[in-house]
Scaffold this motif. Structure first.
Motif, PDB file in Angstrom:
ATOM      1  N   GLY A 212      55.896  -3.029 -46.785  1.00  0.00           N
ATOM      2  CA  GLY A 212      56.426  -1.463 -46.913  1.00  0.00           C
ATOM      3  C   GLY A 212      55.158  -0.456 -46.805  1.00  0.00           C
ATOM      4  O   GLY A 212      54.376  -0.675 -46.078  1.00  0.00           O
ATOM      5  N   ARG A 213      55.796   0.717 -47.411  1.00  0.00           N
ATOM      6  CA  ARG A 213      54.781   1.669 -47.363  1.00  0.00           C
ATOM      7  C   ARG A 213      53.520   1.463 -48.285  1.00  0.00           C
ATOM      8  O   ARG A 213      53.602   0.594 -49.178  1.00  0.00           O
ATOM      9  CB  ARG A 213      55.317   3.047 -48.155  1.00  0.00           C
ATOM     10  N   PRO A 214      52.256   1.998 -47.880  1.00  0.00           N
ATOM     11  CA  PRO A 214      50.893   1.804 -48.812  1.00  0.00           C
ATOM     12  C   PRO A 214      51.054   2.092 -50.078  1.00  0.00           C
ATOM     13  O   PRO A 214      51.910   3.249 -50.282  1.00  0.00           O
ATOM     14  CB  PRO A 214      49.965   2.697 -48.126  1.00  0.00           C
ATOM     15  N   VAL A 215      50.752   1.510 -51.047  1.00  0.00           N
ATOM     16  CA  VAL A 215      50.787   1.670 -52.665  1.00  0.00           C
ATOM     17  C   VAL A 215      50.090   3.199 -52.963  1.00  0.00           C
ATOM     18  O   VAL A 215      50.477   3.899 -53.458  1.00  0.00           O
ATOM     19  CB  VAL A 215      50.272   0.613 -53.399  1.00  0.00           C
ATOM     20  N   SER A 216      48.880   3.255 -52.086  1.00  0.00           N
ATOM     21  CA  SER A 216      48.070   4.315 -52.202  1.00  0.00           C
ATOM     22  C   SER A 216      48.620   5.591 -51.614  1.00  0.00           C
ATOM     23  O   SER A 216      48.845   5.431 -50.390  1.00  0.00           O
ATOM     24  CB  SER A 216      46.629   4.048 -51.614  1.00  0.00           C
ATOM     25  N   ARG A 217      48.861   6.672 -52.281  1.00  0.00           N
ATOM     26  CA  ARG A 217      49.399   7.652 -51.622  1.00  0.00           C
ATOM     27  C   ARG A 217      48.732   8.325 -50.663  1.00  0.00           C
ATOM     28  O   ARG A 217      49.127   9.121 -49.607  1.00  0.00           O
ATOM     29  CB  ARG A 217      49.909   8.817 -52.824  1.00  0.00           C
ATOM     30  N   TYR A 218      47.130   7.979 -50.995  1.00  0.00           N
ATOM     31  CA  TYR A 218      46.238   8.681 -49.836  1.00  0.00           C
ATOM     32  C   TYR A 218      46.153   7.776 -48.481  1.00  0.00           C
ATOM     33  O   TYR A 218      45.853   8.407 -47.529  1.00  0.00           O
ATOM     34  CB  TYR A 218      44.883   8.611 -50.420  1.00  0.00           C
ATOM     35  N   LEU A 219      46.866   6.728 -48.499  1.00  0.00           N
ATOM     36  CA  LEU A 219      46.949   5.966 -47.180  1.00  0.00           C
ATOM     37  C   LEU A 219      48.189   6.074 -46.627  1.00  0.00           C
ATOM     38  O   LEU A 219      48.445   5.659 -45.301  1.00  0.00           O
ATOM     39  CB  LEU A 219      46.432   4.503 -47.518  1.00  0.00           C
ATOM     40  N   ASP A 220      49.174   6.462 -47.238  1.00  0.00           N
ATOM     41  CA  ASP A 220      50.561   6.679 -47.028  1.00  0.00           C
ATOM     42  C   ASP A 220      50.884   8.090 -46.172  1.00  0.00           C
ATOM     43  O   ASP A 220      51.219   8.999 -46.255  1.00  0.00           O
ATOM     44  CB  ASP A 220      51.644   6.954 -48.070  1.00  0.00           C
ATOM     45  N   ASN A 221      50.437   7.737 -44.523  1.00  0.00           N
ATOM     46  CA  ASN A 221      50.383   8.767 -43.506  1.00  0.00           C
ATOM     47  C   ASN A 221      51.530   8.773 -42.560  1.00  0.00           C
ATOM     48  O   ASN A 221      51.515   9.279 -41.714  1.00  0.00           O
ATOM     49  CB  ASN A 221      49.235   8.770 -42.955  1.00  0.00           C
ATOM     50  N   GLY A 222      52.257   7.535 -42.849  1.00  0.00           N
ATOM     51  CA  GLY A 222      53.707   7.407 -41.864  1.00  0.00           C
ATOM     52  C   GLY A 222      53.246   6.344 -40.880  1.00  0.00           C
ATOM     53  O   GLY A 222      53.952   6.182 -40.236  1.00  0.00           O
ATOM     54  N   PHE A 223      52.125   6.238 -40.559  1.00  0.00           N
ATOM     55  CA  PHE A 223      51.732   5.289 -39.720  1.00  0.00           C
ATOM     56  C   PHE A 223      50.920   4.126 -40.074  1.00  0.00           C
ATOM     57  O   PHE A 223      50.432   3.217 -39.145  1.00  0.00           O
ATOM     58  CB  PHE A 223      50.646   6.070 -38.513  1.00  0.00           C
ATOM     59  N   THR A 224      50.945   3.821 -41.302  1.00  0.00           N
ATOM     60  CA  THR A 224      50.387   2.738 -42.038  1.00  0.00           C
ATOM     61  C   THR A 224      51.208   1.942 -42.767  1.00  0.00           C
ATOM     62  O   THR A 224      52.125   2.408 -43.539  1.00  0.00           O
ATOM     63  CB  THR A 224      49.104   2.995 -43.004  1.00  0.00           C
ATOM     64  N   CYS A 225      51.264   0.455 -42.500  1.00  0.00           N
ATOM     65  CA  CYS A 225      51.833  -0.154 -43.118  1.00  0.00           C
ATOM     66  C   CYS A 225      51.116  -1.206 -44.069  1.00  0.00           C
ATOM     67  O   CYS A 225      50.065  -1.496 -43.690  1.00  0.00           O
ATOM     68  CB  CYS A 225      52.700  -1.203 -42.103  1.00  0.00           C
ATOM     69  N   GLU A 226      51.816  -1.301 -45.193  1.00  0.00           N
ATOM     70  CA  GLU A 226      50.938  -2.470 -46.079  1.00  0.00           C
ATOM     71  C   GLU A 226      51.847  -3.777 -46.389  1.00  0.00           C
ATOM     72  O   GLU A 226      53.226  -3.779 -46.700  1.00  0.00           O
ATOM     73  CB  GLU A 226      50.810  -1.856 -47.486  1.00  0.00           C
ATOM     74  N   ILE A 227      51.033  -4.817 -46.310  1.00  0.00           N
ATOM     75  CA  ILE A 227      51.748  -6.139 -46.483  1.00  0.00           C
ATOM     76  C   ILE A 227      51.598  -6.232 -48.157  1.00  0.00           C
ATOM     77  O   ILE A 227      50.385  -6.598 -48.564  1.00  0.00           O
ATOM     78  CB  ILE A 227      50.775  -7.249 -45.904  1.00  0.00           C
ATOM     79  N   ASN A 228      52.671  -5.886 -48.864  1.00  0.00           N
ATOM     80  CA  ASN A 228      52.541  -5.777 -50.191  1.00  0.00           C
ATOM     81  C   ASN A 228      52.708  -7.205 -51.123  1.00  0.00           C
ATOM     82  O   ASN A 228      51.819  -7.352 -51.970  1.00  0.00           O
ATOM     83  CB  ASN A 228      53.744  -4.945 -50.620  1.00  0.00           C
ATOM     84  N   ARG A 229      53.308  -8.161 -50.318  1.00  0.00           N
ATOM     85  CA  ARG A 229      53.071  -9.520 -50.726  1.00  0.00           C
ATOM     86  C   ARG A 229      53.187 -10.513 -49.999  1.00  0.00           C
ATOM     87  O   ARG A 229      53.805 -10.239 -48.839  1.00  0.00           O
ATOM     88  CB  ARG A 229      54.354  -9.897 -51.848  1.00  0.00           C
ATOM     89  N   LEU A 230      52.199 -11.551 -49.911  1.00  0.00           N
ATOM     90  CA  LEU A 230      52.563 -12.632 -49.105  1.00  0.00           C
ATOM     91  C   LEU A 230      52.303 -13.905 -49.897  1.00  0.00           C
ATOM     92  O   LEU A 230      51.550 -14.019 -50.837  1.00  0.00           O
ATOM     93  CB  LEU A 230      51.233 -12.641 -47.916  1.00  0.00           C
ATOM     94  N   CYS A 231      53.337 -14.811 -49.739  1.00  0.00           N
ATOM     95  CA  CYS A 231      53.414 -15.931 -50.638  1.00  0.00           C
ATOM     96  C   CYS A 231      53.924 -17.237 -49.795  1.00  0.00           C
ATOM     97  O   CYS A 231      54.613 -17.260 -48.987  1.00  0.00           O
ATOM     98  CB  CYS A 231      54.232 -15.731 -51.809  1.00  0.00           C
ATOM     99  N   THR A 232      52.962 -18.270 -50.202  1.00  0.00           N
ATOM    100  CA  THR A 232      53.400 -19.827 -49.505  1.00  0.00           C
ATOM    101  C   THR A 232      53.517 -20.667 -50.427  1.00  0.00           C
ATOM    102  O   THR A 232      52.744 -20.558 -51.505  1.00  0.00           O
ATOM    103  CB  THR A 232      52.566 -20.039 -48.500  1.00  0.00           C
ATOM    104  N   ASP A 233      53.865 -21.955 -50.138  1.00  0.00           N
ATOM    105  CA  ASP A 233      54.015 -22.963 -51.013  1.00  0.00           C
ATOM    106  C   ASP A 233      52.729 -23.894 -50.698  1.00  0.00           C
ATOM    107  O   ASP A 233      52.704 -24.956 -51.432  1.00  0.00           O
ATOM    108  CB  ASP A 233      55.316 -23.916 -50.863  1.00  0.00           C
TER     109      ASP A 233
END
Length: 165
Positions: free
Chosen positions: A66-87
């Motif tokens: 999704g969008r970066p959690v940090s508003r300073y990095l949320d420039n419209g061209f940065t995507c953040e991997i908010n969660r990654l989970c495996t078994d």
């Protein structure tokens, strides 16, 4: 009890020859998996996209971007991997990181970021061509929107991968 163990062993042997496959999933499906398997976080509230990693018909991992959690990095061209989970399946994290990068690039993002705990080594991120930018963030949420989640009181490191210039 012994019958259950034998059944699990049969299923594990049957799954050894099955290849892992990335598939689209809903945020609800990803959230259910994360709430069941993630070591230290609950599911996120929203996302831009979510992907699942399957072995046959069994989900073995997922990622939510999704969008970066940090508003300073949320420039419209940065995507953040908010969660990654495996078994815990071998190479599952690297496959999910790679898929997230490919999808984000196709969506027009220039950079993708993610955070891990300082105690984690980032082996899958290194294997996926991410670069560590060093310590980032605090040890806990300090804003007015604290939702009371049990989050490890530990510094994080930010990892970045440039998708296009």
């Amino acid at each position: 009890m012994q019958q259950d163990i034998k059944q699990l062993i049969r299923e594990k042997i049957k799954m050894q020859g099955v290849k892992m496959e990335i598939r689209p999933i809903t945020l609800k499906q990803a959230s259910d998996f994360i709430n069941q398997y993630h070591r230290h976080h609950k599911a996120t509230i929203g996302c831009k996209f979510a992907v699942g990693l399957y072995k046959g018909d069994t989900i073995i991992g997922c990622a939510v971007c999704g969008r970066p959690v940090s508003r300073y990095l949320d420039n419209g061209f940065t995507c953040e991997i908010n969660r990654l989970c495996t078994d815990g399946t071998k190479n599952a994290c690297s496959m999910l990181y790679g898929a997230c990068c490919r999808i984000a690039k196709e969506m027009g993002y220039r950079k993708i970021i993610t955070y891990i705990l300082q105690s984690e080594d980032g082996a899958s991120l290194k294997a996926s061509n991410f670069i560590c930018e060093g310590a980032a963030g605090g040890t806990h949420w300090t804003g007015a929107r604290d939702r009371g989640q049990e989050i490890p009181q530990e510094l994080k490191t930010r990892w970045v991968r440039i998708l296009r210039k």
